[in-house]
Motif scaffolding. Structure first.
Motif, PDB file in Angstrom:
ATOM      1  N   PHE A  66      45.138  44.291  27.582  1.00  0.00           N
ATOM      2  CA  PHE A  66      44.198  43.773  27.265  1.00  0.00           C
ATOM      3  C   PHE A  66      42.903  43.327  29.055  1.00  0.00           C
ATOM      4  CE2 PHE A  66      40.924  40.594  24.609  1.00  0.00           C
ATOM      5  CZ  PHE A  66      39.904  40.937  24.983  1.00  0.00           C
ATOM      6  N   GLN A  67      44.155  43.036  29.979  1.00  0.00           N
ATOM      7  CA  GLN A  67      43.428  42.511  30.362  1.00  0.00           C
ATOM      8  C   GLN A  67      42.688  44.070  31.870  1.00  0.00           C
ATOM      9  OE1 GLN A  67      46.077  40.117  32.778  1.00  0.00           O
ATOM     10  NE2 GLN A  67      45.929  38.376  32.022  1.00  0.00           N
ATOM     11  N   SER A  68      43.594  45.145  31.152  1.00  0.00           N
ATOM     12  CA  SER A  68      43.089  46.573  31.387  1.00  0.00           C
ATOM     13  C   SER A  68      41.500  47.388  32.163  1.00  0.00           C
ATOM     14  CB  SER A  68      44.072  46.723  31.642  1.00  0.00           C
ATOM     15  OG  SER A  68      45.567  46.652  32.773  1.00  0.00           O
ATOM     16  N   SER A  69      41.595  46.456  30.385  1.00  0.00           N
ATOM     17  CA  SER A  69      40.749  47.354  29.574  1.00  0.00           C
ATOM     18  C   SER A  69      39.591  46.280  29.668  1.00  0.00           C
ATOM     19  CB  SER A  69      40.250  46.865  28.254  1.00  0.00           C
ATOM     20  OG  SER A  69      41.019  45.886  27.660  1.00  0.00           O
ATOM     21  N   ILE A  70      39.892  45.162  30.387  1.00  0.00           N
ATOM     22  CA  ILE A  70      38.170  44.570  30.663  1.00  0.00           C
ATOM     23  C   ILE A  70      37.742  44.806  32.220  1.00  0.00           C
ATOM     24  CG2 ILE A  70      37.408  42.071  31.570  1.00  0.00           C
ATOM     25  CD1 ILE A  70      39.697  41.106  29.266  1.00  0.00           C
ATOM     26  N   LYS A  71      39.016  44.603  33.168  1.00  0.00           N
ATOM     27  CA  LYS A  71      38.874  45.378  34.196  1.00  0.00           C
ATOM     28  C   LYS A  71      37.999  46.813  34.391  1.00  0.00           C
ATOM     29  CE  LYS A  71      42.361  42.901  35.782  1.00  0.00           C
ATOM     30  NZ  LYS A  71      44.115  42.740  36.493  1.00  0.00           N
TER      31      LYS A  71
END
Length: 347
Positions: free
Chosen positions: A92-97
């Protein structure tokens, strides 16, 4: 008299009186072996030595130790669940970034406002009452319209647009504004350092990326990214807690940083967050003898290839600031894994 007791629990040393005869278990069973407290025989002379208490001792210890051993299954299950949740949060963090990187790359002029947006959401923190802090309150109309937040609407709009895209693809629920605003600042910082590396490579993007990968401090973000799971408040924070940075004196800035537990060093390293013109801010900060050495230190660091002193201190300071007064939910954005019905599989 012959006493027989059969235990089906594995991997335990027989706990019986020394003089008792044990016929079907090894003296020192190895890990994973099945131990049987069985066919324990006592002759008439030794009958009194092997009373019911001894049998119960054997049984109780056997069952107790087996429960400890079998609890490993639950520990393993808990560890597996934790790994799944960490993977979900990482993805999820990767998609946010990715979303923030694209949005900021298309709107580089908004970077200073994104930094100030994050700082102003943080600086509502009150150390005495443990209230305020990076709780997303700055998104509320009554707070974003305050004088200290003048000019930050564009940054908030970028965050809101990014949130729509992120939420539409999220399996673990919508991201909080409090998380997203801090992650927007992180993304803005990273792009600032990347742009600096590209400039040092004469504008060559490929070489600049290689330079930042090789010498940058991207790995320092671990603790910041772990503190992922802030909750949004539904009420604006009290007024008067955040200075108007472009109008504040150095002493007023020092007092505000001191009020939340930070000093001249952290004030100097956060200069890019204190208004749209970092150079002008640092010129002002340099008039204070306590802040001046740190301003000079970070200016020198930015001239080096790695910028290590500046970047590491900046990441460390933002990480600490972005957690003020927050209870982090480390299970936020996780979701149940869909179970496979093996009965429907055709083998």
């Amino acid at each position: 008299m012959a006493v027989s007791f059969l235990s089906t629990v594995p991997n335990l040393l027989p706990i019986v009186p020394v003089n008792a005869s044990i016929t079907s278990a090894p003296r020192y069973p190895t890990l994973g072996a099945t131990v049987r407290c069985s066919k324990i025989e006592a002759d008439a002379d030794n009958e009194e030595r092997f009373k019911r208490r001894s049998i119960l001792t054997c049984f109780g210890a056997t069952v107790g130790l087996e429960l400890v051993r079998s609890s490993g299954t639950f520990v393993e299950m808990a560890e597996a669940a934790d790994l799944i949740q960490r993977r979900q949060r990482s993805e999820f963090q990767s998609s946010i970034k990715d979303t923030l990187y694209k949005a900021i790359k298309e709107n580089p002029d908004v970077i200073p406002s994104l930094l100030t947006l994050a700082l102003n959401d943080i600086m509502t923190y009150d150390k005495a009452s443990k209230t305020g802090g990076p709780n997303g309150s700055i998104r509320l109309s009554s707070e974003i319209s305050r004088p200290e937040n003048k000019g930050l609407v564009g940054a908030l709009n970028l965050v809101e647009e990014a949130k729509k895209e992120i939420d539409s693809n999220s399996k673990g629920g919508p991201i909080s504004y409090s998380d997203l605003i801090q992650y927007a600042a992180q993304s803005a910082i990273k792009q600032t350092f990347l742009a600096s590396a590209i400039r040092k490579c004469g504008g060559n993007v490929e070489k600049g990326n290689l330079l930042y990968t090789a010498y940058g401090s991207n790995g320092q973000w671990g603790l910041f990214e772990r503190n992922f799971g802030r909750a949004d408040t539904q009420e604006p924070d009290p007024e008067g807690r955040v200075p108007q940075w472009d109008k504040a004196s150095v002493q007023e800035m020092k007092d505000k940083f001191s009020a939340v537990g930070f000093g001249p060093r952290q004030l100097a390293v956060m200069s890019a967050f204190l208004g749209p013109d970092q150079t002008a801010t640092e010129t002002l900060l340099a008039t204070d003898p306590e802040v001046l050495p740190w301003v000079q230190k970070y200016q020198r660091s930015r001239e080096t290839v790695s910028e290590t002193d500046y970047e590491v201190d900046l990441i460390t300071t933002l990480t600490k600031l972005s957690g003020l007064g927050q209870q982090i939910n480390y299970e936020a954005y996780t979701y149940p894994v869909k179970k496979v019905d093996f009965s429907k599989l055709k083998l």
